[in-house]
Scaffold this motif. Sequence first.
Motif, PDB file in Angstrom:
ATOM      1  N   MET A  84      45.784  32.820  51.563  1.00 62.42           N
ATOM      2  CA  MET A  84      46.959  33.925  51.673  1.00 62.42           C
ATOM      3  C   MET A  84      46.493  35.056  50.924  1.00 62.42           C
ATOM      4  O   MET A  84      46.567  36.381  51.508  1.00 62.42           O
ATOM      5  CB  MET A  84      47.955  33.318  51.195  1.00 62.42           C
ATOM      6  CG  MET A  84      49.351  34.317  51.300  1.00 62.42           C
ATOM      7  SD  MET A  84      49.489  34.832  52.869  1.00 62.42           S
ATOM      8  CE  MET A  84      50.647  33.545  53.478  1.00 62.42           C
ATOM      9  N   LEU A  85      45.692  34.978  49.689  1.00 60.74           N
ATOM     10  CA  LEU A  85      45.557  36.313  48.918  1.00 60.74           C
ATOM     11  C   LEU A  85      44.480  36.974  49.641  1.00 60.74           C
ATOM     12  O   LEU A  85      44.607  38.276  50.025  1.00 60.74           O
ATOM     13  CB  LEU A  85      45.034  35.815  47.503  1.00 60.74           C
ATOM     14  CG  LEU A  85      44.301  36.853  46.787  1.00 60.74           C
ATOM     15  CD1 LEU A  85      45.555  37.734  46.243  1.00 60.74           C
ATOM     16  CD2 LEU A  85      43.584  36.462  45.543  1.00 60.74           C
ATOM     17  N   LEU A  86      43.510  36.467  50.305  1.00 59.87           N
ATOM     18  CA  LEU A  86      42.368  37.113  51.029  1.00 59.87           C
ATOM     19  C   LEU A  86      42.860  37.405  52.424  1.00 59.87           C
ATOM     20  O   LEU A  86      42.223  38.708  52.901  1.00 59.87           O
ATOM     21  CB  LEU A  86      41.146  36.246  51.177  1.00 59.87           C
ATOM     22  CG  LEU A  86      40.414  35.788  49.957  1.00 59.87           C
ATOM     23  CD1 LEU A  86      39.243  34.883  50.265  1.00 59.87           C
ATOM     24  CD2 LEU A  86      39.922  37.180  49.254  1.00 59.87           C
ATOM     25  N   LEU A 123      37.202  37.923  60.366  1.00 62.89           N
ATOM     26  CA  LEU A 123      37.561  37.613  58.841  1.00 62.89           C
ATOM     27  C   LEU A 123      38.678  36.547  58.756  1.00 62.89           C
ATOM     28  O   LEU A 123      38.753  35.942  57.731  1.00 62.89           O
ATOM     29  CB  LEU A 123      38.088  39.029  58.297  1.00 62.89           C
ATOM     30  CG  LEU A 123      36.755  39.978  57.921  1.00 62.89           C
ATOM     31  CD1 LEU A 123      37.234  41.338  57.802  1.00 62.89           C
ATOM     32  CD2 LEU A 123      35.975  39.557  56.943  1.00 62.89           C
ATOM     33  N   ILE A 124      39.761  36.841  59.630  1.00 62.93           N
ATOM     34  CA  ILE A 124      40.920  35.998  59.413  1.00 62.93           C
ATOM     35  C   ILE A 124      40.539  34.449  59.537  1.00 62.93           C
ATOM     36  O   ILE A 124      40.867  33.379  58.934  1.00 62.93           O
ATOM     37  CB  ILE A 124      42.149  36.240  60.318  1.00 62.93           C
ATOM     38  CG1 ILE A 124      42.435  37.810  59.742  1.00 62.93           C
ATOM     39  CG2 ILE A 124      43.112  35.166  60.512  1.00 62.93           C
ATOM     40  CD1 ILE A 124      43.832  38.365  60.629  1.00 62.93           C
ATOM     41  N   GLY A 125      39.600  34.489  60.745  1.00 62.24           N
ATOM     42  CA  GLY A 125      38.739  32.831  61.064  1.00 62.24           C
ATOM     43  C   GLY A 125      38.393  32.288  59.892  1.00 62.24           C
ATOM     44  O   GLY A 125      38.394  31.244  59.387  1.00 62.24           O
ATOM     45  N   VAL A 126      37.449  33.110  59.130  1.00 65.60           N
ATOM     46  CA  VAL A 126      36.871  32.725  58.082  1.00 65.60           C
ATOM     47  C   VAL A 126      37.435  32.161  56.853  1.00 65.60           C
ATOM     48  O   VAL A 126      37.454  31.143  56.150  1.00 65.60           O
ATOM     49  CB  VAL A 126      35.726  33.742  57.349  1.00 65.60           C
ATOM     50  CG1 VAL A 126      35.198  33.413  56.059  1.00 65.60           C
ATOM     51  CG2 VAL A 126      34.677  34.020  58.426  1.00 65.60           C
ATOM     52  N   PHE A 342      40.569  40.914  44.572  1.00 68.29           N
ATOM     53  CA  PHE A 342      41.345  41.612  45.207  1.00 68.29           C
ATOM     54  C   PHE A 342      41.510  42.893  44.811  1.00 68.29           C
ATOM     55  O   PHE A 342      41.685  43.863  45.488  1.00 68.29           O
ATOM     56  CB  PHE A 342      42.663  40.863  45.145  1.00 68.29           C
ATOM     57  CG  PHE A 342      43.723  41.529  45.847  1.00 68.29           C
ATOM     58  CD1 PHE A 342      44.173  40.970  46.915  1.00 68.29           C
ATOM     59  CD2 PHE A 342      44.417  42.520  45.637  1.00 68.29           C
ATOM     60  CE1 PHE A 342      45.284  41.258  47.819  1.00 68.29           C
ATOM     61  CE2 PHE A 342      45.627  42.915  46.439  1.00 68.29           C
ATOM     62  CZ  PHE A 342      45.953  42.558  47.669  1.00 68.29           C
ATOM     63  N   ALA A 343      41.285  43.135  43.626  1.00 66.36           N
ATOM     64  CA  ALA A 343      41.200  44.400  42.673  1.00 66.36           C
ATOM     65  C   ALA A 343      39.655  45.150  43.139  1.00 66.36           C
ATOM     66  O   ALA A 343      40.220  46.538  43.440  1.00 66.36           O
ATOM     67  CB  ALA A 343      41.072  44.180  41.235  1.00 66.36           C
TER      68      ALA A 343
END
Length: 497
Positions: A84-86, A123-126, A342-343
């Motif tokens: 979720m974070l990524l 990216l979402i798949g990874v 994230f940062a």
Amino acid sequence: MSYLLLTLLLLPVVGSLLVFAWKSPASKFLALGIALAEMFLTFFMLSSFDFKPTVDGVLQYEINYPWATFIKSNLHFGIDGLSMLLLLLTNILSVLIILSSFNQKPGYRNTYYGLMLLMQFGLIGVFTAYDGLLFYLFWEITLIPIWLIAGIWGQESKKIHFTTKFFVYTFVGSLFMLLGLIYVYTKSASFELTDLYNADLNSMEQTVIFWFIFFAFAVKLPIFPFHSWQPDTYTYSPTQGSMLLSGIMLKMAVYGLLRYLLPIAPEPVLGISGQIVLVLAIIGVVHGALIAIIQNDSKRLVAYSSLSHVGLMTAGIIASAILTMEGTFTISGGEGAMVQAFAHGINVVGLFYCCDILYKRFKTRDIRQMGGMARVAPKFATLFMVILLGAIALPATNGFVGEFILIKSIFDYSVIAAVIGGTTMIFSSVYLFRFYGKAMFGEGDESILSSASDLSGVEFSVLASLVVFVILLGLFPQPIIEMVHEPLKFIYSSMVK
């Protein structure tokens, strides 16, 4: 809730096809609309997300459909706190990256935006794949659009040479990862992630698998000495390509270290393999920072800065892994790496965009030929400074908490490594303030400054949005830590087989 995850997966690829088909300058608005829909859907999914699940390893959104029963591989996608974070990072930055291209002259064609949406799909798949073969397939999908974006729309005559070097490095590394995953598969019940975790591997097998899989991640991060493709590719890619590579794509490898490498082959971190990786990561911290200090090309400076910060993330992850295998269970390195990932994504995208804004005004990336921009662009000077402060990890900005946790986690394992790794906070101040000082307050060319303008509406929107995250996450980092805590606890506990 599986329909939400399915929509999240399919919307970018369907949108990509529509954008490819619509040969119109207005296709960029369609691409932006699809990216915005993805971002709002992600926030909607976050609104019902349980930050503290009661079951370790639980997936709160999941799709599991058998698609290749002969090789025991499933279309298994899922979202926990780590994913979720990524996903948030990917879908927030995708909007800002697409928007940042709107002021380019001449404007980009529909193909450019179609490739960016295809990149978002990969990216979402990874970040959601829970099957080893599926993870590899999406890993490779991301390589194609970014190679084309960098190779076709790059800024220099040697762009094909540099992007081909990037492609070869990444593709060869990926093949090693595939071989490693296939071998683990032969020792497990299927390509399912939990089955790969429980594969029956002896110490020698784990060591070989560790280096095969690590090689793919080391190239993508990159980790010294596998980084030679990075400065050139980041420098000569179009600005949006540099943003995608540094802001999101390298996070695939950070995610892979945690989700795939450590739980599948944990034993080698106790021996020489773990020590080697830690040393290489710390060398990368210092090497990247020292070279950044002497850089005069603004994009190249930011590229080496990224190399330095990624080295610290890797060192923190490995330090906690070593301590866990030694019997002192800790996930602090993983938590620090995810907060910093994230940062870093927010900050490095902001820095590359500032480089682009300066290039448009001065027609050069050489910071020695810049100066005086603060006088004619006070809004830009202010927003640039906030992003810079986040990048140097000033307290109350988004970069501080992650770096503090990382240095503390390395300190728990080795005081010397922590002291050396901690120099990144000092060095980053040197090279970033040097960059800022020359561009904002140096003696600029009056003929250029007289015609230079402050931020356009698009430029202000992108930078101001990034600044909001720099401040917001600096003041309220706890939600991110809570989001990744349980998944990391499950991952590090899976190492102790």
